[in-house]
Write a protein that holds these residues in place. Structure first.
Motif, PDB file in Angstrom:
ATOM      1  N   PHE A  85       0.836  -1.198   0.000  1.00  0.00           N
ATOM      2  CA  PHE A  85       0.000   0.000   0.000  1.00  0.00           C
ATOM      3  C   PHE A  85       0.864   1.237   0.000  1.00  0.00           C
ATOM      4  CE2 PHE A  85      -2.198   3.523   2.023  1.00  0.00           C
ATOM      5  CZ  PHE A  85      -3.315   3.622   1.200  1.00  0.00           C
ATOM      6  N   ASN A  86       0.501   2.162  -0.857  1.00  0.00           N
ATOM      7  CA  ASN A  86       1.108   3.480  -0.932  1.00  0.00           C
ATOM      8  C   ASN A  86      -0.033   4.435  -1.241  1.00  0.00           C
ATOM      9  OD1 ASN A  86       3.804   5.066  -1.383  1.00  0.00           O
ATOM     10  ND2 ASN A  86       2.442   5.720  -3.019  1.00  0.00           N
ATOM     11  N   GLY A  87      -0.341   5.350  -0.350  1.00  0.00           N
ATOM     12  CA  GLY A  87      -1.441   6.249  -0.648  1.00  0.00           C
ATOM     13  C   GLY A  87      -1.907   7.057   0.539  1.00  0.00           C
ATOM     14  N   ASN A  88      -3.003   7.748   0.330  1.00  0.00           N
ATOM     15  CA  ASN A  88      -3.628   8.560   1.367  1.00  0.00           C
ATOM     16  C   ASN A  88      -4.822   7.814   1.933  1.00  0.00           C
ATOM     17  OD1 ASN A  88      -1.930  10.844   1.070  1.00  0.00           O
ATOM     18  ND2 ASN A  88      -3.094  11.479  -0.716  1.00  0.00           N
ATOM     19  N   VAL A  89      -4.985   7.885   3.234  1.00  0.00           N
ATOM     20  CA  VAL A  89      -6.102   7.240   3.906  1.00  0.00           C
ATOM     21  C   VAL A  89      -6.889   8.314   4.649  1.00  0.00           C
ATOM     22  CG1 VAL A  89      -6.783   5.519   5.635  1.00  0.00           C
ATOM     23  CG2 VAL A  89      -4.726   5.158   4.261  1.00  0.00           C
ATOM     24  N   LEU A  90      -8.197   8.273   4.485  1.00  0.00           N
ATOM     25  CA  LEU A  90      -9.063   9.174   5.227  1.00  0.00           C
ATOM     26  C   LEU A  90     -10.295   8.379   5.646  1.00  0.00           C
ATOM     27  CD1 LEU A  90      -9.820  12.798   4.844  1.00  0.00           C
ATOM     28  CD2 LEU A  90     -11.773  11.263   4.856  1.00  0.00           C
ATOM     29  N   VAL A  91     -10.578   8.408   6.924  1.00  0.00           N
ATOM     30  CA  VAL A  91     -11.768   7.738   7.450  1.00  0.00           C
ATOM     31  C   VAL A  91     -12.597   8.804   8.139  1.00  0.00           C
ATOM     32  CG1 VAL A  91     -12.636   5.964   9.038  1.00  0.00           C
ATOM     33  CG2 VAL A  91     -10.474   5.594   7.818  1.00  0.00           C
TER      34      VAL A  91
END
Length: 159
Positions: A10-16
């Motif tokens: 995984f490489n990326g932006n996470v928003l919850v």
């Protein structure tokens, strides 16, 4: 997500968020393959093909509710298409085995251009169900079938 990043998957932006409030936000990895630019939330990513699963789920819900069969020809829903549409079944669209060829992609490809290409298609690349071609024309037709099925259902219940 941190573990997935550590494992290299995984490489990326996470928003919850919950109820419109951000409860977790993290950027993991790099903004490009050179690893020269650390990823931040300012970098945006294309959502990609994750919406395609919703079409498949909608089609299976319509099947479960008796509104369509996976063996229905797409001509049942889209009679404006040429004769080949009577040989392509709903199941062929969701398995990418319809035989509909990939058209030359253009940056200005709109729904109307996709529809025009499909209406102008004379022959399929192969007999439906005998080979696999992943292309967005299958997805486009899935969406149209869901729309037509939904409209037909709504018409039955509105007087």
């Amino acid at each position: 997500m941190q573990l997935a990043h550590t494992r290299g998957i995984f490489n990326g932006n996470v928003l919850v968020s919950r109820n419109g409030k951000v409860i977790y936000e993290k950027s993991l990895g790099y903004a490009d393959g050179s690893k020269a630019n650390v990823l931040t939330s300012a970098y945006k990513f294309d959502i990609g093909s994750v919406s395609k699963e919703f079409n498949g789920a909608a089609i299976l819900l319509l099947k479960q509710r008796g509104k369509l069969s996976l063996d229905d020809p797409i001509s049942k829903f889209l009679p404006e298409l040429p004769a080949w549409a009577s040989t392509v079944k709903v199941k062929h669209l969701i398995t990418y085995t319809s035989g509909i060829p990939g058209f030359e992609p253009t940056s200005a490809e709109s729904d109307s251009l996709v529809w025009a290409n499909l209406k102008g298609l004379k022959t399929l690349k192969f007999e439906p169900g005998t080979a696999y071609i992943y292309n967005h024309y299958n997805v486009y037709l899935q969406m149209r079938i869901v729309e037509k099925s939904k409209r037909a259902t709504l018409r039955r219940f509105h007087y």
